[in-house]
Motif scaffolding. Sequence first.
Motif, PDB file in Angstrom:
ATOM      1  N   LEU A  79       0.847  -1.182   0.000  1.00  0.00           N
ATOM      2  CA  LEU A  79       0.000   0.000   0.000  1.00  0.00           C
ATOM      3  C   LEU A  79       0.887   1.238   0.000  1.00  0.00           C
ATOM      4  O   LEU A  79       1.670   1.452   0.923  1.00  0.00           O
ATOM      5  N   VAL A  80       0.754   2.034  -1.057  1.00  0.00           N
ATOM      6  CA  VAL A  80       1.488   3.283  -1.189  1.00  0.00           C
ATOM      7  C   VAL A  80       0.469   4.411  -1.187  1.00  0.00           C
ATOM      8  O   VAL A  80      -0.430   4.443  -2.034  1.00  0.00           O
ATOM      9  N   LEU A  81       0.590   5.292  -0.210  1.00  0.00           N
ATOM     10  CA  LEU A  81      -0.336   6.409  -0.084  1.00  0.00           C
ATOM     11  C   LEU A  81       0.339   7.703  -0.506  1.00  0.00           C
ATOM     12  O   LEU A  81       1.524   7.923  -0.228  1.00  0.00           O
ATOM     13  N   LEU A  82      -0.421   8.558  -1.146  1.00  0.00           N
ATOM     14  CA  LEU A  82       0.042   9.902  -1.484  1.00  0.00           C
ATOM     15  C   LEU A  82      -0.513  10.838  -0.421  1.00  0.00           C
ATOM     16  O   LEU A  82      -1.732  10.958  -0.267  1.00  0.00           O
ATOM     17  N   ASP A  83       0.385  11.470   0.320  1.00  0.00           N
ATOM     18  CA  ASP A  83      -0.014  12.280   1.466  1.00  0.00           C
ATOM     19  C   ASP A  83       1.029  13.356   1.705  1.00  0.00           C
ATOM     20  O   ASP A  83       2.232  13.102   1.559  1.00  0.00           O
ATOM     21  N   GLU A  84       0.583  14.517   2.101  1.00  0.00           N
ATOM     22  CA  GLU A  84       1.507  15.633   2.319  1.00  0.00           C
ATOM     23  C   GLU A  84       2.546  15.365   3.407  1.00  0.00           C
ATOM     24  O   GLU A  84       3.590  15.993   3.445  1.00  0.00           O
ATOM     25  N   ARG A  85       2.283  14.396   4.300  1.00  0.00           N
ATOM     26  CA  ARG A  85       3.242  14.070   5.354  1.00  0.00           C
ATOM     27  C   ARG A  85       4.217  12.960   4.947  1.00  0.00           C
ATOM     28  O   ARG A  85       4.984  12.476   5.753  1.00  0.00           O
ATOM     29  N   LYS A 109       7.146  10.914   2.383  1.00  0.00           N
ATOM     30  CA  LYS A 109       8.515  11.134   1.919  1.00  0.00           C
ATOM     31  C   LYS A 109       8.493  11.674   0.498  1.00  0.00           C
ATOM     32  O   LYS A 109       7.643  11.292  -0.301  1.00  0.00           O
ATOM     33  N   THR A 110       9.450  12.511   0.207  1.00  0.00           N
ATOM     34  CA  THR A 110       9.615  12.986  -1.161  1.00  0.00           C
ATOM     35  C   THR A 110      10.700  12.141  -1.811  1.00  0.00           C
ATOM     36  O   THR A 110      11.823  12.078  -1.314  1.00  0.00           O
ATOM     37  N   LEU A 139      -5.121   4.431   8.499  1.00  0.00           N
ATOM     38  CA  LEU A 139      -4.736   3.918   7.184  1.00  0.00           C
ATOM     39  C   LEU A 139      -3.280   4.268   6.900  1.00  0.00           C
ATOM     40  O   LEU A 139      -2.512   3.429   6.419  1.00  0.00           O
ATOM     41  N   ARG A 140      -2.891   5.497   7.214  1.00  0.00           N
ATOM     42  CA  ARG A 140      -1.504   5.931   6.995  1.00  0.00           C
ATOM     43  C   ARG A 140      -0.538   5.044   7.779  1.00  0.00           C
ATOM     44  O   ARG A 140       0.526   4.682   7.281  1.00  0.00           O
ATOM     45  N   ALA A 141      -0.932   4.646   8.982  1.00  0.00           N
ATOM     46  CA  ALA A 141      -0.074   3.785   9.811  1.00  0.00           C
ATOM     47  C   ALA A 141       0.099   2.395   9.202  1.00  0.00           C
ATOM     48  O   ALA A 141       1.104   1.731   9.444  1.00  0.00           O
ATOM     49  N   LYS A 142      -0.861   1.939   8.394  1.00  0.00           N
ATOM     50  CA  LYS A 142      -0.789   0.620   7.764  1.00  0.00           C
ATOM     51  C   LYS A 142      -0.004   0.621   6.454  1.00  0.00           C
ATOM     52  O   LYS A 142       0.315  -0.439   5.924  1.00  0.00           O
ATOM     53  N   ALA A 143       0.276   1.790   5.917  1.00  0.00           N
ATOM     54  CA  ALA A 143       0.898   1.890   4.596  1.00  0.00           C
ATOM     55  C   ALA A 143       2.338   1.397   4.613  1.00  0.00           C
ATOM     56  O   ALA A 143       3.063   1.575   5.592  1.00  0.00           O
ATOM     57  N   ASP A 144       2.741   0.785   3.512  1.00  0.00           N
ATOM     58  CA  ASP A 144       4.126   0.365   3.340  1.00  0.00           C
ATOM     59  C   ASP A 144       5.016   1.550   2.976  1.00  0.00           C
ATOM     60  O   ASP A 144       6.198   1.565   3.285  1.00  0.00           O
ATOM     61  N   LEU A 145       4.427   2.523   2.290  1.00  0.00           N
ATOM     62  CA  LEU A 145       5.164   3.701   1.852  1.00  0.00           C
ATOM     63  C   LEU A 145       4.181   4.856   1.744  1.00  0.00           C
ATOM     64  O   LEU A 145       3.093   4.687   1.203  1.00  0.00           O
ATOM     65  N   VAL A 146       4.572   6.002   2.298  1.00  0.00           N
ATOM     66  CA  VAL A 146       3.761   7.213   2.194  1.00  0.00           C
ATOM     67  C   VAL A 146       4.610   8.247   1.478  1.00  0.00           C
ATOM     68  O   VAL A 146       5.717   8.569   1.907  1.00  0.00           O
ATOM     69  N   LEU A 147       4.083   8.715   0.353  1.00  0.00           N
ATOM     70  CA  LEU A 147       4.818   9.653  -0.498  1.00  0.00           C
ATOM     71  C   LEU A 147       4.111  10.986  -0.567  1.00  0.00           C
ATOM     72  O   LEU A 147       2.886  11.050  -0.485  1.00  0.00           O
ATOM     73  N   ASN A 148       4.893  12.037  -0.779  1.00  0.00           N
ATOM     74  CA  ASN A 148       4.281  13.301  -1.161  1.00  0.00           C
ATOM     75  C   ASN A 148       4.883  13.729  -2.485  1.00  0.00           C
ATOM     76  O   ASN A 148       5.962  13.289  -2.868  1.00  0.00           O
ATOM     77  N   LEU A 149       4.158  14.541  -3.186  1.00  0.00           N
ATOM     78  CA  LEU A 149       4.599  15.007  -4.498  1.00  0.00           C
ATOM     79  C   LEU A 149       5.145  16.431  -4.402  1.00  0.00           C
ATOM     80  O   LEU A 149       5.052  17.196  -5.340  1.00  0.00           O
TER      81      LEU A 149
END
Length: 160
Positions: free
Chosen positions: A73-79, A81-82, A117-127
Amino acid sequence: MRITLFAVGRLKAGPEKDLASRYLDRFAKAGPAVGLELAKLVEVQESRASNADTRKREEAGALEKALPEGAILVLLDERGKTLDSQAFSDAIGRYRDNGKRDMMLAIGGADGLDPELRAKADLVLNLGTMTWPHQLVRILIAEQLYRAVTILSGHPYHRV
């Protein structure tokens, strides 16, 4: 590895939808050569709940219903990683090479993503640190998926 793009909200007919579709089509055509497949695009309606926390929880529930079992699970979120395009491509390649069968990239709604949901993500990205409208985020991530395929295949599309 099958990749699903999940989005809260639907793109209406117009240039944004056309451009996002063009990059997803390029990804779908070029991906199989490097072991990547566009599984599907899942669009869900924005929650109509009266407060932001409830809307985020309801949208997270819709995402979890669409998430294949065992998927990355990869989430796009302002918090998040870039990453530059090379690092994004490397991450996709690593998941693929480690035998992961499915990956979901998710674009949340206007209120953002549920913290659970963010806590379950494998990777959280921001653009980037700017705020982008949903329509542009869809285009940006579609283009980056196509770019990742070209990087993984050694195609000259990506120039540094």
